[in-house]
Scaffold this active site. Structure first.
Site, PDB file in Angstrom:
ATOM      1  N   ALA A   6      -7.212  36.135 -24.739  1.00  0.00           N
ATOM      2  CA  ALA A   6      -6.788  36.001 -23.343  1.00  0.00           C
ATOM      3  C   ALA A   6      -7.713  34.981 -22.692  1.00  0.00           C
ATOM      4  O   ALA A   6      -8.841  34.772 -23.140  1.00  0.00           O
ATOM      5  CB  ALA A   6      -6.874  37.348 -22.650  1.00  0.00           C
TER       6      ALA A   6
ATOM      7  N   GLY B  70      -6.889  38.959 -27.403  1.00  0.00           N
ATOM      8  CA  GLY B  70      -5.479  39.072 -27.003  1.00  0.00           C
ATOM      9  C   GLY B  70      -4.558  38.312 -27.943  1.00  0.00           C
ATOM     10  O   GLY B  70      -3.386  38.667 -28.094  1.00  0.00           O
TER      11      GLY B  70
ATOM     12  N   GLU C  43      -3.971  40.669 -30.660  1.00  0.00           N
ATOM     13  CA  GLU C  43      -3.068  41.728 -30.159  1.00  0.00           C
ATOM     14  C   GLU C  43      -1.625  41.236 -30.081  1.00  0.00           C
ATOM     15  O   GLU C  43      -0.690  41.957 -30.424  1.00  0.00           O
ATOM     16  CB  GLU C  43      -3.553  42.226 -28.794  1.00  0.00           C
ATOM     17  CG  GLU C  43      -4.844  43.011 -28.939  1.00  0.00           C
ATOM     18  CD  GLU C  43      -5.473  43.412 -27.617  1.00  0.00           C
ATOM     19  OE1 GLU C  43      -5.607  42.539 -26.736  1.00  0.00           O
ATOM     20  OE2 GLU C  43      -5.838  44.588 -27.475  1.00  0.00           O
TER      21      GLU C  43
ATOM     22  N   GLU D 165     -13.967  40.915 -28.139  1.00  0.00           N
ATOM     23  CA  GLU D 165     -14.142  41.490 -26.796  1.00  0.00           C
ATOM     24  C   GLU D 165     -15.506  42.153 -26.636  1.00  0.00           C
ATOM     25  O   GLU D 165     -16.129  42.079 -25.586  1.00  0.00           O
ATOM     26  CB  GLU D 165     -13.050  42.535 -26.518  1.00  0.00           C
ATOM     27  CG  GLU D 165     -11.694  41.946 -26.176  1.00  0.00           C
ATOM     28  CD  GLU D 165     -10.830  41.667 -27.399  1.00  0.00           C
ATOM     29  OE1 GLU D 165     -11.368  41.554 -28.528  1.00  0.00           O
ATOM     30  OE2 GLU D 165      -9.603  41.562 -27.229  1.00  0.00           O
TER      31      GLU D 165
HETATM   32  N1  DAK Z   1     -10.346  31.623 -22.913  1.00  0.00           N
HETATM   33  C1  DAK Z   1     -10.481  30.424 -22.292  1.00  0.00           C
HETATM   34  N2  DAK Z   1     -10.788  29.273 -22.951  1.00  0.00           N
HETATM   35  C2  DAK Z   1     -10.977  29.338 -24.279  1.00  0.00           C
HETATM   36  C3  DAK Z   1     -10.838  30.554 -24.988  1.00  0.00           C
HETATM   37  C4  DAK Z   1     -10.511  31.746 -24.248  1.00  0.00           C
HETATM   38  N3  DAK Z   1     -10.330  32.919 -24.844  1.00  0.00           N
HETATM   39  N4  DAK Z   1     -11.090  30.310 -26.321  1.00  0.00           N
HETATM   40  C5  DAK Z   1     -11.346  28.981 -26.404  1.00  0.00           C
HETATM   41  N5  DAK Z   1     -11.293  28.388 -25.189  1.00  0.00           N
HETATM   42  C6  DAK Z   1     -11.497  26.981 -24.884  1.00  0.00           C
HETATM   43  C7  DAK Z   1     -12.977  26.614 -24.961  1.00  0.00           C
HETATM   44  O1  DAK Z   1     -13.645  26.974 -23.748  1.00  0.00           O
HETATM   45  C8  DAK Z   1     -12.904  25.105 -25.152  1.00  0.00           C
HETATM   46  O2  DAK Z   1     -12.611  24.516 -23.900  1.00  0.00           O
HETATM   47  P1  DAK Z   1     -13.381  23.163 -23.420  1.00  0.00           P
HETATM   48  O3  DAK Z   1     -14.818  23.518 -23.487  1.00  0.00           O
HETATM   49  O4  DAK Z   1     -12.987  22.139 -24.463  1.00  0.00           O
HETATM   50  O5  DAK Z   1     -12.846  22.902 -22.066  1.00  0.00           O
HETATM   51  C9  DAK Z   1     -11.670  24.932 -26.028  1.00  0.00           C
HETATM   52  O6  DAK Z   1     -10.914  26.154 -25.874  1.00  0.00           O
HETATM   53  C10 DAK Z   1     -12.021  24.771 -27.501  1.00  0.00           C
HETATM   54  O7  DAK Z   1     -12.853  25.837 -27.868  1.00  0.00           O
HETATM   55  P2  DAK Z   1     -14.287  25.616 -28.566  1.00  0.00           P
HETATM   56  O8  DAK Z   1     -14.882  24.314 -28.190  1.00  0.00           O
HETATM   57  O9  DAK Z   1     -15.077  26.857 -28.300  1.00  0.00           O
HETATM   58  O10 DAK Z   1     -13.865  25.545 -30.111  1.00  0.00           O
HETATM   59  P3  DAK Z   1     -14.706  25.991 -31.372  1.00  0.00           P
HETATM   60  O11 DAK Z   1     -13.930  25.566 -32.566  1.00  0.00           O
HETATM   61  O12 DAK Z   1     -16.133  25.562 -31.256  1.00  0.00           O
HETATM   62  O13 DAK Z   1     -14.721  27.603 -31.336  1.00  0.00           O
HETATM   63  C11 DAK Z   1     -13.724  29.808 -31.105  1.00  0.00           C
HETATM   64  C12 DAK Z   1     -13.520  28.308 -31.507  1.00  0.00           C
HETATM   65  C13 DAK Z   1     -12.351  30.481 -31.185  1.00  0.00           C
HETATM   66  C14 DAK Z   1     -14.676  30.468 -32.047  1.00  0.00           C
HETATM   67  C15 DAK Z   1     -14.304  29.842 -29.652  1.00  0.00           C
HETATM   68  O14 DAK Z   1     -13.485  29.025 -28.797  1.00  0.00           O
HETATM   69  C16 DAK Z   1     -14.343  31.225 -29.069  1.00  0.00           C
HETATM   70  O15 DAK Z   1     -15.214  32.027 -29.379  1.00  0.00           O
HETATM   71  N6  DAK Z   1     -13.414  31.542 -28.137  1.00  0.00           N
HETATM   72  C17 DAK Z   1     -13.394  32.760 -27.392  1.00  0.00           C
HETATM   73  C18 DAK Z   1     -12.946  33.899 -28.257  1.00  0.00           C
HETATM   74  C19 DAK Z   1     -12.908  35.207 -27.480  1.00  0.00           C
HETATM   75  O16 DAK Z   1     -13.947  35.744 -27.045  1.00  0.00           O
HETATM   76  N7  DAK Z   1     -11.705  35.727 -27.330  1.00  0.00           N
HETATM   77  C20 DAK Z   1     -11.504  37.035 -26.745  1.00  0.00           C
HETATM   78  C21 DAK Z   1     -11.278  36.905 -25.262  1.00  0.00           C
HETATM   79  S1  DAK Z   1     -11.100  38.512 -24.512  1.00  0.00           S
HETATM   80  C22 DAK Z   1      -5.292  41.990 -20.939  1.00  0.00           C
HETATM   81  C23 DAK Z   1      -4.752  41.772 -22.190  1.00  0.00           C
HETATM   82  C24 DAK Z   1      -5.533  41.250 -23.197  1.00  0.00           C
HETATM   83  C25 DAK Z   1      -6.857  40.933 -22.963  1.00  0.00           C
HETATM   84  C26 DAK Z   1      -7.401  41.159 -21.726  1.00  0.00           C
HETATM   85  C27 DAK Z   1      -6.621  41.687 -20.712  1.00  0.00           C
HETATM   86  N8  DAK Z   1      -4.501  42.491 -19.862  1.00  0.00           N
HETATM   87  C28 DAK Z   1      -3.072  42.718 -20.062  1.00  0.00           C
HETATM   88  C29 DAK Z   1      -5.021  42.763 -18.562  1.00  0.00           C
HETATM   89  C30 DAK Z   1      -7.625  40.314 -24.046  1.00  0.00           C
HETATM   90  C31 DAK Z   1      -8.918  39.906 -23.888  1.00  0.00           C
HETATM   91  C32 DAK Z   1      -9.460  38.880 -24.754  1.00  0.00           C
HETATM   92  O17 DAK Z   1      -8.799  38.287 -25.569  1.00  0.00           O
END
Ligand code: DAK
Length: 259
Positions: free
Chosen positions: A67, A110, A113, A133
């Protein structure tokens, strides 16, 4: 309506409705409007007689990295409750046609999911799954703790949910989280080939089988069997049942209409 989307791309070919997540610059981070668009497209495909199978994939180098963290960072509990985004996510599991996910790169948070709400998953070699998360102070909220645990069993699922580490595709395959691993350059071709195979089957059988198999996840065996039987009977009032059995007797290929 089907071309009015900002965060996904949709198309229909060979009776397959294809939805591609389309925010490649942020690895298809799922913001709220994207979820609404996915749901609208799926519901439209579900009602469209020209579509028999739905395929979901992501453009760019990942299926979806979760997400959109920027959108959530400042949210409070009351905001979350009032926005009630889960109501949108929940609609995905109400889709009656087969939904096949074709994932590559990352399927995280997400994004994982969303993948787990598909009926079957084909993954490109090298795909990494996970629930990061826990690393940002929250936990999965759109079915992650439930769906992964039902697929892998509690002890294995907790390992991934607690550590937030990324699960290699081979592990996902071993535990039945995904159906198969495919060379990245063949992912869409192989997924579409499989989707076409399903599209040739009687659509009513596919949807009533999906409904019954989903019950098996939640119901005790006896109730599940009762449910199955009702669906089995129901198919005997379809034209496709008459056509399928007649074609067998006449030694020809059946022509299914979805009626
Ligand atoms: N959100 C926003 N931007 C994201 C992102 C995310 N989840 N994942 C990646 N990006 C963006 C990065 O910020 C970067 O943007 P710029 O810096 O270029 O502007 C761009 O995508 C490329 O990412 P990286 O430069 O980080 O690329 P790498 O290859 O170095 O790394 C990575 C890839 C996937 C390991 C890394 O991007 C990463 O760790 N991303 C975050 C992963 C994460 O923590 N995901 C879980 C998020 S929490 C809900 C339903 C569901 C949810 C919540 C609420 N409701 C219905 C209310 C779910 C929650 C989640 O998913």
């Amino acid at each position: 309506m089907m071309n009015d989307f900002s965060f996904i791309a949709v198309s229909v070919e060979n009776q397959i409705g294809w939805i591609e997540l389309n925010r490649p610059k942020v690895l298809n981070a799922i913001n709220r409007p994207m979820v609404s668009e996915i749901v609208s497209a799926m519901e439209a495909f579900d009602r469209d007689d020209e579509v028999r199978v739905i395929v979901l994939s992501g453009r760019g180098r990942a299926f979806a990295a979760g997400a959109d963290i920027n959108e959530m960072a400042d949210a409070g509990t009351v905001d979350m409750e009032l926005i009630n985004q889960f109501a949108e996510w929940d609609k995905i599991s109400l889709i009656k046609k087969p939904v096949i996910g074709a994932v590559h790169g990352f399927a995280l948070g997400g994004g994982f999911e969303l993948a787990l709400s598909c009926d079957m998953l084909f993954a490109a070699e090298g795909t990494e799954f996970g629930f990061p998360e826990v690393n940002i102070g929250v936990m999965p909220g759109a079915g992650g703790t439930q769906r992964l645990t039902k697929l892998m069993g509690k002890t294995k699922a907790l390992e991934w949910l607690w550590t937030g580490e990324r699960m290699p595709a081979k592990e996902a395959l071993h535990y039945g989280v995904i159906n198969r691993i495919i060379a990245p350059e063949l992912l869409m071709e192989e997924t579409m080939k499989f989707a076409r195979k399903l599209a040739a089957k009687p659509p009513l059988s596919l949807r009533l089988i999906k409904e019954a198999a989903n019950k098996a996840v939640d119901y005790p065996l006896h109730e599940g069997m009762q449910f199955e039987r009702k669906n089995f009977y129901l198919l005997f009032s379809s034209e496709d049942q008459k056509e399928g059995m007649k074609a067998f007797i006449e030694k020809r290929n059946p022509k299914f209409k979805g009626k």
